[in-house]
Design a protein around this motif. Structure first.
Motif, PDB file in Angstrom:
ATOM      1  N   MET A   1       0.857  -1.175   0.000  1.00 12.07           N
ATOM      2  CA  MET A   1       0.000   0.000   0.000  1.00 12.07           C
ATOM      3  C   MET A   1       0.898   1.231   0.000  1.00 12.07           C
ATOM      4  O   MET A   1       1.871   1.283   0.746  1.00 12.07           O
ATOM      5  CB  MET A   1      -0.890  -0.023   1.253  1.00 12.07           C
ATOM      6  N   ASP A   2       0.580   2.201  -0.839  1.00  7.40           N
ATOM      7  CA  ASP A   2       1.396   3.408  -0.859  1.00  7.40           C
ATOM      8  C   ASP A   2       1.031   4.317   0.313  1.00  7.40           C
ATOM      9  O   ASP A   2       0.019   4.125   0.994  1.00  7.40           O
ATOM     10  CB  ASP A   2       1.274   4.150  -2.190  1.00  7.40           C
ATOM     11  N   ARG A   3       1.855   5.316   0.537  1.00  3.72           N
ATOM     12  CA  ARG A   3       1.696   6.209   1.690  1.00  3.72           C
ATOM     13  C   ARG A   3       0.346   6.923   1.669  1.00  3.72           C
ATOM     14  O   ARG A   3      -0.341   6.998   2.682  1.00  3.72           O
ATOM     15  CB  ARG A   3       2.836   7.227   1.703  1.00  3.72           C
ATOM     16  N   LEU A   4      -0.029   7.467   0.529  1.00  3.04           N
ATOM     17  CA  LEU A   4      -1.281   8.210   0.425  1.00  3.04           C
ATOM     18  C   LEU A   4      -2.485   7.313   0.728  1.00  3.04           C
ATOM     19  O   LEU A   4      -3.403   7.710   1.449  1.00  3.04           O
ATOM     20  CB  LEU A   4      -1.410   8.827  -0.971  1.00  3.04           C
ATOM     21  N   THR A   5      -2.470   6.097   0.205  1.00  2.00           N
ATOM     22  CA  THR A   5      -3.575   5.170   0.423  1.00  2.00           C
ATOM     23  C   THR A   5      -3.659   4.734   1.885  1.00  2.00           C
ATOM     24  O   THR A   5      -4.749   4.668   2.453  1.00  2.00           O
ATOM     25  CB  THR A   5      -3.450   3.943  -0.494  1.00  2.00           C
ATOM     26  N   SER A   6      -2.512   4.450   2.500  1.00  2.00           N
ATOM     27  CA  SER A   6      -2.540   4.017   3.902  1.00  2.00           C
ATOM     28  C   SER A   6      -3.067   5.131   4.802  1.00  2.00           C
ATOM     29  O   SER A   6      -3.909   4.895   5.669  1.00  2.00           O
ATOM     30  CB  SER A   6      -1.160   3.552   4.372  1.00  2.00           C
ATOM     31  N   ARG A   7      -2.607   6.352   4.587  1.00  2.00           N
ATOM     32  CA  ARG A   7      -3.068   7.472   5.403  1.00  2.00           C
ATOM     33  C   ARG A   7      -4.551   7.764   5.150  1.00  2.00           C
ATOM     34  O   ARG A   7      -5.316   8.001   6.081  1.00  2.00           O
ATOM     35  CB  ARG A   7      -2.216   8.709   5.139  1.00  2.00           C
ATOM     36  N   GLY A   8      -4.958   7.720   3.898  1.00  2.00           N
ATOM     37  CA  GLY A   8      -6.354   7.984   3.557  1.00  2.00           C
ATOM     38  C   GLY A   8      -7.290   6.929   4.113  1.00  2.00           C
ATOM     39  O   GLY A   8      -8.363   7.256   4.643  1.00  2.00           O
ATOM     40  N   THR A   9      -6.906   5.676   4.000  1.00  2.00           N
ATOM     41  CA  THR A   9      -7.724   4.584   4.515  1.00  2.00           C
ATOM     42  C   THR A   9      -7.875   4.692   6.027  1.00  2.00           C
ATOM     43  O   THR A   9      -8.978   4.532   6.570  1.00  2.00           O
ATOM     44  CB  THR A   9      -7.106   3.221   4.138  1.00  2.00           C
ATOM     45  N   LEU A  10      -6.775   4.993   6.693  1.00  2.00           N
ATOM     46  CA  LEU A  10      -6.832   5.148   8.146  1.00  2.00           C
ATOM     47  C   LEU A  10      -7.694   6.350   8.526  1.00  2.00           C
ATOM     48  O   LEU A  10      -8.496   6.271   9.461  1.00  2.00           O
ATOM     49  CB  LEU A  10      -5.417   5.288   8.711  1.00  2.00           C
ATOM     50  N   ARG A  11      -7.586   7.444   7.804  1.00  2.00           N
ATOM     51  CA  ARG A  11      -8.414   8.625   8.108  1.00  2.00           C
ATOM     52  C   ARG A  11      -9.907   8.320   7.928  1.00  2.00           C
ATOM     53  O   ARG A  11     -10.737   8.773   8.720  1.00  2.00           O
ATOM     54  CB  ARG A  11      -8.015   9.799   7.222  1.00  2.00           C
ATOM     55  N   ILE A  12     -10.247   7.550   6.906  1.00  2.00           N
ATOM     56  CA  ILE A  12     -11.645   7.180   6.682  1.00  2.00           C
ATOM     57  C   ILE A  12     -12.167   6.362   7.861  1.00  2.00           C
ATOM     58  O   ILE A  12     -13.269   6.604   8.360  1.00  2.00           O
ATOM     59  CB  ILE A  12     -11.799   6.409   5.353  1.00  2.00           C
ATOM     60  N   ALA A  13     -11.386   5.398   8.312  1.00  2.00           N
ATOM     61  CA  ALA A  13     -11.805   4.566   9.446  1.00  2.00           C
ATOM     62  C   ALA A  13     -11.932   5.398  10.720  1.00  2.00           C
ATOM     63  O   ALA A  13     -12.884   5.221  11.491  1.00  2.00           O
ATOM     64  CB  ALA A  13     -10.820   3.420   9.651  1.00  2.00           C
ATOM     65  N   LEU A  14     -11.003   6.310  10.927  1.00  2.00           N
ATOM     66  CA  LEU A  14     -11.074   7.174  12.114  1.00  2.00           C
ATOM     67  C   LEU A  14     -12.293   8.083  12.060  1.00  2.00           C
ATOM     68  O   LEU A  14     -12.975   8.291  13.063  1.00  2.00           O
ATOM     69  CB  LEU A  14      -9.803   8.011  12.258  1.00  2.00           C
TER      70      LEU A  14
END
Length: 103
Positions: free
Chosen positions: A19-32
């Motif tokens: 997973m690239d950096r942007l996707t990992s951060r975005g996915t985590l932000r969505i869950a949060l």
């Protein structure tokens, strides 16, 4: 290098699966966001709940397999790394007030 719990979690997620950096951060932000949590005020127990309850679904939606096992592995790594970053994970009222007071 991670400076807070959100950064640490995103880095561990990124390195655990392809997973690239942007996707990992975005996915985590969505869950949060779904959990109603602020990335800047995140605690380890809150993050653990997100990784147990919400992140597997988010990872599945993005086509990643073994998402539950991945989430457990990421949280294990975070638990080990949080102490190294000197992230205060205590949520007791006394400890919270000490941090607020700068002591």
């Amino acid at each position: 290098m991670a400076t807070n719990l959100f950064d640490l979690a995103a880095e561990k997620l990124e390195s655990s699966i392809d997973m690239d950096r942007l996707t990992s951060r975005g996915t985590l932000r969505i869950a949060l966001k779904e959990a109603g949590l602020d990335a800047n005020k995140l605690t380890v127990p809150q993050l653990r709940a997100v990784f147990e309850k919400l992140m597997p679904k988010e990872l599945d939606a993005r086509g990643f397999s073994n998402s539950a096992a991945t989430c457990r592995r990421v949280m294990d790594e975070i638990a080990l790394s949080a102490g190294a970053l000197d992230i205060d994970t205590s949520t007791s009222p006394d400890d919270v007030f000490k941090r607020l007071g700068g002591n």
